[in-house]
Design a protein around this motif. Structure first.
Motif, PDB file in Angstrom:
ATOM      1  N   GLY A   5       0.849  -1.196   0.000  1.00  0.00           N
ATOM      2  CA  GLY A   5       0.000   0.000   0.000  1.00  0.00           C
ATOM      3  C   GLY A   5       0.878   1.237   0.000  1.00  0.00           C
ATOM      4  N   GLY A 440      -4.783   1.220   1.173  1.00  0.00           N
ATOM      5  CA  GLY A 440      -4.266   0.890  -0.155  1.00  0.00           C
ATOM      6  C   GLY A 440      -3.902  -0.581  -0.242  1.00  0.00           C
ATOM      7  N   ALA A 441      -3.245  -1.090   0.819  1.00  0.00           N
ATOM      8  CA  ALA A 441      -2.845  -2.500   0.828  1.00  0.00           C
ATOM      9  C   ALA A 441      -4.078  -3.411   0.850  1.00  0.00           C
ATOM     10  CB  ALA A 441      -1.945  -2.778   2.030  1.00  0.00           C
TER      11      ALA A 441
END
Ligand code: XUL
Length: 452
Positions: A5, A440-441
């Motif tokens: 991320g 994001g990850a």
């Protein structure tokens, strides 16, 4: 499985490697633009400008930040070749203008802190009025792409004519990572005054009014569930495997919603960063009757509400330094030395032009003699001022029993206690400090499912 991320924020770029089975971050790296990339002359992430309304940055700095954070992750020994997918986010509203050959047709990109488009906002208001909020989720807003593109096209028609793509920073970084002309994802795309939130398509009428040919210069739109992209060959240099899925980057606030585990309605999030934001997943589409708040896309599907306060951590840090205090004094001691309510003494920081409420950059506004007051009184006055204002301006979003607090300042016991008191809610600091990068990850992990 490991996912990466990346969070490209105002003051720097962060990256986390997340182990989905263990549910924890196993490696991380950070780049600070001021300290690590001094050649861009942007100590706070933007080019200094005497006009407080003008806030711009060199877009090449963001690409450098992305590459450097990946190099640091690799050099720190992160298992880059085991990473199965990439996701990420960027500060919202920053726009990047590209010519046909991929070069920047506008050397300086306006960022979310820019409020130099007052005339363009008035023009959008006069033309669309209430309809703008009903269609795009926000009234006409200075930092949003509609007003920014309108101003650029008017001031530099030649450069505008050479512009073939207007990206958000999120879609631009996705383009860099994938070596393609990447789409704008609906979460971040909602913060442009250009997308119809009912149809999740560009509003042709608004685009046509904002700037000549704008519609053709916008990337396509990526909806939740659409197929992800693929990592470009050149990122093998950082030990990553080319071809792994890349989830189109979203905005930092939508990513934080996911990273905080708040993507399903029920709790709210306060993110204390360069900007302070208050947001929550939205069960039903509603807009702020006072015109300050926004509706963005929720990357997990549906919508989210958001109110943004520009004078956040930079303002707190400035007050701390002016008081000659260290962070322990600011976060705790000042609150032990003063009573809740501060004997009626309250102050508001307007070092930057404020968004919520709209206010010029006039410095501190206090209802007492600011310079004569003790540091602890000044510190409590600022924190109570910020949180009281946040409470008032977010009533339209609703009341919440639980509020997750994230971002650097969430470590502050004084700020947490003030949030508890003023919101009458259980305010909890999240274990993860990089909730946007983590979001994001998590979106990267979801992209693997979608890619199957
Ligand atoms: C949200 C906003 C800020 C930026 C900060 O509308 O402008 O929170 O996203 O990066």
């Amino acid at each position: 499985m490991l996912t990466l991320g990346i969070d490209s924020s105002t003051q720097g770029t962060k990256a986390v490697v997340y182990d989905t089975a263990a549910g924890r971050v196993v490696a991380s790296a950070a780049v600070n633009y001021g300290k690590d990339l001094p050649e861009f002359g942007s100590p706070d992430g933007f080019l200094p400008n005497a006009d407080a309304r003008v806030r711009r940055a060199n877009p090449a700095m963001w690409v450098k930040g992305l590459e450097l954070v990946l190099a640091r992750l690799r050099d720190g020994g992160a298992p880059m070749d085991e990473i199965a997918a990439v996701g990420g986010d960027a500060q919202q509203h920053a726009t990047v203008y590209l010519a046909a050959d991929g070069s920047y047709s506008r050397a300086e990109s306006p960022i979310w802190m820019d409020s130099s488009t007052g005339d363009e906002v008035s023009a959008l208001d006069a033309r669309f009025g209430e309809a703008l909020r009903a269609r795009t989720g926000s009234p006409a807003i200075e930092r949003f792409a509609a007003a920014q593109a309108m101003k650029f096209a008017k001031e530099d028609p030649e450069a505008w004519a050479r512009t073939t793509r207007v990206h958000l920073l999120s879609s631009y970084l996705t383009s860099v990572l994938t070596g393609t002309d990447a789409p704008i994802e609906t979460g971040d795309g909602a913060g442009m005054n250009l997308m119809n939130l009912q149809t999740l398509a560009w509003d042709e009428e608004i685009c046509g009014f904002a700037a000549p040919g704008l519609l053709a210069k916008l990337p396509r739109i990526h909806k939740p569930g659409d197929a992800p992209l693929k990592l470009a060959e050149r990122f093998a240099e950082f030990g990553l495997r080319p071809g792994i899925p890349v989830a189109p980057f979203t905005g930092d606030n939508p990513a934080s919603l996911v990273g905080c585990g708040a993507a399903t309605p029920g709790c709210a999030v306060i993110s204390l960063g360069t900007s302070d934001t208050f947001f929550a997943a939205m069960p039903d589409f509603r807009t702020d009757p006072d015109g300050y708040g926004h509706v963005f896309g929720n990357p997990a599907g549906g919508f989210m509400s958001l109110s943004c306060f520009k004078n956040g951590s930079l303002a707190r840090d400035r007050v701390r330094r002016d008081c000659g205090a260290d962070w322990t004094f600011f976060d705790e001691t000042a609150f032990a030395l003063t009573p809740s309510g501060n004997g009626g003494k309250r102050a508001f920081p307007y070092f930057e032009t404020e968004l919520t409420p709209k206010h010029d950059a006039t410095g501190i506004e206090a209802n007492f003699d600011w310079n004569a007051a003790a540091p602890e009184v000044r510190i409590r006055a600022i924190v109570e001022g910020q949180i009281a204002n946040m409470r008032e301006r977010t009533r339209w979003i609703g009341d919440f029993k639980t509020i997750y607090v994230t971002g650097g300042a969430s470590r502050s016991k004084g700020i947490l206690a003030t949030i508890r008191e003023m919101f009458g809610a259980d305010a909890r600091t999240l274990e993860v400090s990089d909730s946007a990068a983590l979001g994001g990850a998590l979106l990267a992990a979801r992209a693997i499912e979608t890619a199957k």
